[in-house]
Design a protein around this motif. Structure first.
Motif: not given
Length: 379
Positions: A89-94, A12-17
């Motif tokens: 979330x397992x991972x967060x991409x910023x 489960x991945x969250x991408x923050x932009x």
């Protein structure tokens, strides 16, 4: 659905932009959108959190159509929402250093077990330093040094950093040797068929004026390069595609041969009528999406040395490289006159995209990044 290998460890991945990607607006948006498509196709569960509170129902629907969700946080601050709801979330991409600079320390406090990835998009300080050197301005050099400090802090705070080229990875090996860096470059889908050489003499430049290298490049094109081209081939047309280009050229004498299109949702019909894609960028960083875009459609390209850095391109093989206005005019004339050269560059440009900037080329960097979370790491 993209035909890619499925992961046996979906995350489960969250991408923050700052905002939702708009693929027709800029190269960074197109790259992000295609990366989201790829992550979903690999089997991961993806959410995108835009920090801008401006509503964008079209953008949300576009993401929903590819299987990406935008969480409804209501009137909450994004950080407050994540502190309460982000534990799954397992991972967060910023995206980009300026968000990572503030968000990564917060994420370490709020959810220390999540894998933290900073997507640089390009190394901003490299682009800023290039502009400073071009203009010989001390204040710009000082600003570039400050950006470098902030960028390196974000990179050191991350578990993994994404860059778009080997050149940027090698640079970070020298200046941030302890950082874990993976190459996750631009992704372009190649049209099924290669184009035929069109009639006429049409040139095209793609790039929004909000990006400083594009603004500088299109003004250089209009003031120095185009007059030389028209002196040799007065029938040439120049087509400019991108938000804000017409306003950016308001103080220039623009010949009638120039057509401003603004932002186009689909460039294929225009590209099919053009002979040459132009990339007269005098500074920049990362991989140049306009060149990828031209080449994916089989459009031979004339580019500056700065524009081809990190793109696996060779002068005379898959691109023509020119460092000054006379060189650009010469290269354009060659592509208009030499049919065999046009066909060769068209074919080799498509092959360059297939090899280095396709769906398949992005998978290793993504898998290596997410594998850290799957197999555990120090937190």
């Amino acid at each position: 659905m993209l035909d890619v290998p499925q992961t046996d460890r979906p995350l489960s991945v969250l991408w923050v932009d700052e905002q939702l990607p708009e693929p027709s607006r800029d190269s960074g948006s197109l790259r992000m959108f295609n990366l989201l498509r790829l992550l979903v196709a690999m089997g991961h569960r993806i959410d995108v959190l835009p920090l801008s509170r401006i509503g964008n129902t079209t953008g949300q629907q576009r993401l929903q159509d590819i299987g990406v969700h935008c969480p409804d946080i209501g009137a909450q601050r994004p950080e407050s929402w994540f502190a309460r709801e982000g534990m799954h979330y397992d991972a967060v991409i910023v995206s980009r250093y300026h968000l990572a600079w503030s968000w990564l320390p917060f994420l370490r406090r709020a959810h220390p077990r999540a894998l933290k990835i900073v997507d640089t998009v390009d190394l901003h300080h490299v682009r800023e330093l290039g502009e400073a050197n071009l203009r010989s301005r001390r204040l710009l050099r000082s600003a570039a040094r400050a950006t470098r400090r902030h960028e390196l802090r974000a990179i050191r705070d991350a578990d993994v950093t994404w860059v778009v080229s080997e050149a940027e990875r090698d640079l970070l090996r020298d200046i941030a040797p302890d950082a874990r860096v993976e190459i996750v470059s631009n992704i372009h889908l190649l049209p099924a068929t290669a184009p035929s050489r069109p009639t006429g003499a049409r040139l095209v430049f793609v790039g929004g004026a909000q990006h400083p290298p594009n603004l500088d490049g299109v003004r250089w094109l209009l003031t120095d390069i185009l007059p030389l081209i028209l002196r040799r081939r007065p029938e040439c047309e120049l087509h400019l595609v991108g938000r804000g280009l017409e306003a950016a050229a308001h103080d220039l004498v623009v010949p009638h041969n120039v057509v401003f299109h603004g932002q186009l949702d689909d460039v294929q019909a225009l590209f099919e009528t053009c002979h040459v894609g132009l990339a007269p960028l005098r500074f920049g960083a990362g991989v140049k999406g306009k060149i990828n875009h031209y080449m994916a459609f089989g459009l031979p390209t004339v580019a500056s040395p700065s524009a081809v850095e990190g793109m696996h391109l060779r002068h005379g093989h898959d691109v023509l490289v020119a460092g000054d206005a006379d060189g650009f005019a010469d290269a354009v004339q060659r592509l208009l006159d030499e049919g065999a050269l046009w066909v060769s560059l068209s074919q080799q440009g498509r092959e360059n995209v297939r090899r280095h900037f396709s769906i398949a080329s992005a998978i290793p960097g993504i898998e290596a990044s997410l594998d850290i979370r799957c197999h555990g790491r120090d937190t």
